[in-house]
Design an enzyme around this catalytic site. Sequence first.
Site, PDB file in Angstrom:
ATOM      1  N   LYS A   8       0.850  -1.190   0.000  1.00 13.63           N
ATOM      2  CA  LYS A   8       0.000   0.000   0.000  1.00 13.63           C
ATOM      3  C   LYS A   8       0.889   1.244   0.000  1.00 13.63           C
ATOM      4  O   LYS A   8       1.547   1.546   0.995  1.00 13.63           O
ATOM      5  CB  LYS A   8      -0.922   0.046   1.214  1.00 13.63           C
ATOM      6  CG  LYS A   8      -1.835   1.286   1.218  1.00 13.63           C
ATOM      7  CD  LYS A   8      -2.095   1.783   2.619  1.00 13.63           C
ATOM      8  CE  LYS A   8      -2.670   3.174   2.689  1.00 13.63           C
ATOM      9  NZ  LYS A   8      -2.244   4.171   1.736  1.00 13.63           N
ATOM     10  N   GLY A  12       6.063   5.103   9.008  1.00 13.24           N
ATOM     11  CA  GLY A  12       4.955   6.026   9.186  1.00 13.24           C
ATOM     12  C   GLY A  12       4.936   6.550  10.608  1.00 13.24           C
ATOM     13  O   GLY A  12       5.958   6.572  11.299  1.00 13.24           O
ATOM     14  N   SER A  13       3.761   6.922  11.069  1.00 15.80           N
ATOM     15  CA  SER A  13       3.656   7.555  12.382  1.00 15.80           C
ATOM     16  C   SER A  13       3.707   6.532  13.511  1.00 15.80           C
ATOM     17  O   SER A  13       3.332   5.363  13.346  1.00 15.80           O
ATOM     18  CB  SER A  13       2.355   8.356  12.479  1.00 15.80           C
ATOM     19  OG  SER A  13       1.246   7.492  12.650  1.00 15.80           O
ATOM     20  N   THR A  14       4.165   7.003  14.656  1.00 15.97           N
ATOM     21  CA  THR A  14       4.206   6.163  15.848  1.00 15.97           C
ATOM     22  C   THR A  14       2.804   5.713  16.237  1.00 15.97           C
ATOM     23  O   THR A  14       2.596   4.558  16.630  1.00 15.97           O
ATOM     24  CB  THR A  14       4.858   6.937  17.009  1.00 15.97           C
ATOM     25  OG1 THR A  14       6.194   7.298  16.626  1.00 15.97           O
ATOM     26  CG2 THR A  14       4.910   6.111  18.270  1.00 15.97           C
ATOM     27  N   VAL A  61       0.142   5.183  14.362  1.00 14.89           N
ATOM     28  CA  VAL A  61      -0.350   4.110  13.489  1.00 14.89           C
ATOM     29  C   VAL A  61       0.351   2.797  13.818  1.00 14.89           C
ATOM     30  O   VAL A  61      -0.291   1.740  13.892  1.00 14.89           O
ATOM     31  CB  VAL A  61      -0.166   4.490  12.010  1.00 14.89           C
ATOM     32  CG1 VAL A  61      -0.457   3.287  11.096  1.00 14.89           C
ATOM     33  CG2 VAL A  61      -1.078   5.652  11.640  1.00 14.89           C
ATOM     34  N   GLU A 105       9.687   1.661  11.223  1.00 10.40           N
ATOM     35  CA  GLU A 105      10.439   2.890  11.513  1.00 10.40           C
ATOM     36  C   GLU A 105       9.408   4.001  11.579  1.00 10.40           C
ATOM     37  O   GLU A 105       8.626   4.196  10.652  1.00 10.40           O
ATOM     38  CB  GLU A 105      11.470   3.148  10.413  1.00 10.40           C
ATOM     39  CG  GLU A 105      12.466   4.241  10.772  1.00 10.40           C
ATOM     40  CD  GLU A 105      12.142   5.570  10.109  1.00 10.40           C
ATOM     41  OE1 GLU A 105      11.787   6.509  10.863  1.00 10.40           O
ATOM     42  OE2 GLU A 105      12.223   5.662   8.885  1.00 10.40           O
ATOM     43  N   CYS A 123      12.280  11.676   8.449  1.00 14.45           N
ATOM     44  CA  CYS A 123      12.243  11.112   9.808  1.00 14.45           C
ATOM     45  C   CYS A 123      13.479  11.503  10.595  1.00 14.45           C
ATOM     46  O   CYS A 123      13.437  11.617  11.818  1.00 14.45           O
ATOM     47  CB  CYS A 123      12.132   9.594   9.738  1.00 14.45           C
ATOM     48  SG  CYS A 123      10.710   8.986   8.818  1.00 14.45           S
ATOM     49  N   GLU A 152       7.065  15.616  17.578  1.00 16.64           N
ATOM     50  CA  GLU A 152       7.407  15.658  16.165  1.00 16.64           C
ATOM     51  C   GLU A 152       6.390  16.507  15.401  1.00 16.64           C
ATOM     52  O   GLU A 152       5.184  16.347  15.556  1.00 16.64           O
ATOM     53  CB  GLU A 152       7.418  14.240  15.588  1.00 16.64           C
ATOM     54  CG  GLU A 152       7.859  14.191  14.131  1.00 16.64           C
ATOM     55  CD  GLU A 152       7.843  12.786  13.560  1.00 16.64           C
ATOM     56  OE1 GLU A 152       8.829  12.404  12.915  1.00 16.64           O
ATOM     57  OE2 GLU A 152       6.839  12.075  13.767  1.00 16.64           O
TER      58      GLU A 152
END
Length: 546
Positions: free
Chosen positions: A214, A267-269, A271, A295, A329, A428
């Site tokens: 995806k 992606g985000s922490t 998620v 990551e 990142c 962040e």
Amino acid sequence: MSCFSISTLPTPKNETCRPYPPGSEDATQLRNAINQTLAEVHQVPIVIGGQEIFTDRKGSQVCPSNHAKVLCEYSMATPELVTKAIEAAIAAKPMWEALDYPARLAIFLKAADLLTGKYRYLVNAATMLGQSKTVWQAEIDCIAEIADFWRFNAKYAEEIYSFQPPENSPGCWNRTEFRPLEGFIWALSPFNFTSIGGNLCTAPALMGNVVVWKPASTAVYSNYLIYKVMVEAGLPAGVINFLPGPGAMMGNIILSHPLFSGIHFTGSTEVFDGINATVSKNLPSYKTYPRLVGETGGKDFHFIHESCDVVSAVNNTIRAAFEYQGQKCSACSRVYVPDTIYESQFLPLLKKQMARIRMGQPEDFSTYVCAVIDRPSFTKLKAAIEAAKTSPEAHIEIGGTCDDSKGFFIEPTVIRVTNPKYVTMAEELFGPILTLYVYRASEVDEALRLCDETSPYALTGSIFSRDVYFTQKALLRLRQASGNVYINDKCTGAVVGQQPFGGARKSGTNDKAGEKYNLLRWVSVRTIKETFVPLNDFGYPHMGGY
């Protein structure tokens, strides 16, 4: 399998980044590719089992620096198509994992050559326009880094397969094989690096796994071109299935499937936390424990000591904080500067150098920063800047202007805070906002403690110092504060084959993309012991005449 030799792959070399100077053939070819890319609204399909599928429900990807321009329209997956993609992957698995590894790895070596040759300008143009990157930021990402991933990972796979037990008892032979995982892998990639998309799906596939990929909705077009490069290189149908669409819907189906064997995620922490929670809840239904490789975020630091080379510290900080609009990142978003050099040296030079930064369109090769990726990002960053303007704990030293009339432009902004745990020092933001905290040079140990404890993340960081004793102290005190640490260099720009990349704490699982450590997460090792001499009795000598 019918491999009758032990093959040795070519030694990989890092792809050379082209500089695109004005008037050069490269610059001309790239401008032609940009014009070609802008000439139409591209139609991007779903690809399942080698079949292109166009759905009635469409999404669109706009150019962030000119949001009136639609770059592509893409078909969006339905629940039925997600299930179909899983089935296609599983159907492709037996032949793919049985393919001799030299034939499998050769596909990715060919893809690297296609990317750096035939497709170089088109993929660069798609990344520049669709993800709002300057020519240099695109070149180091969608060309050099992807080619490096494919070439170095192939060599790392060969090294992994070559590892065998060092000892064999008399009369037996021990060996190991590195099997693909038993089910399928979900690759969930972000917008900010085309190369990450190209690696998240191929690292597991290179080791014999099958994948549902995806791409991020704001990076669909460049990711689709990467997929087409792999297909042209010979990737068989169904090995990687290209599936744009809503991530939450896909997750509900994929994470509940009994043959879900792992996720390769950037992606985000938040998620990734949600994925971990869902997988934990679904553990009884899985055939095997899934591998969760992720990551996530970063609140990356530059820690500046009074012994530093100030000019180098300032210039490295500008690059780390504002290249690609701080949407890496690894981007530097907090700086600790001693009071002995801040007002007299650091801040004046920072203002002077930042006044030279040009903000504009990616097609203008003199641009240094472009727009941020989309409206939600613009809104979040603008709110942080406006809050700092009215906070008694913060002061805007540089920048602070936001303009979304044509593109999502946030001026590179520097905030100085008096509270070392002010929100922009800890959370962040993912944009061109840099926060400075000026510490007393006599209290440097306390500043190191703050650097270590202020943020939940631990991805990258830099130490600027010419004092060897302080450098050693900082390395020890900040040992857990980052997965990649740099001495007298910016905290961005990890290169495959040189600086394996990843962080811990809330920055991810630290499986180090760009090294064999990551590839080992996509195999399940089987140990084989073969005995050549028959066992004629079950007894042992100590039992005497038994």
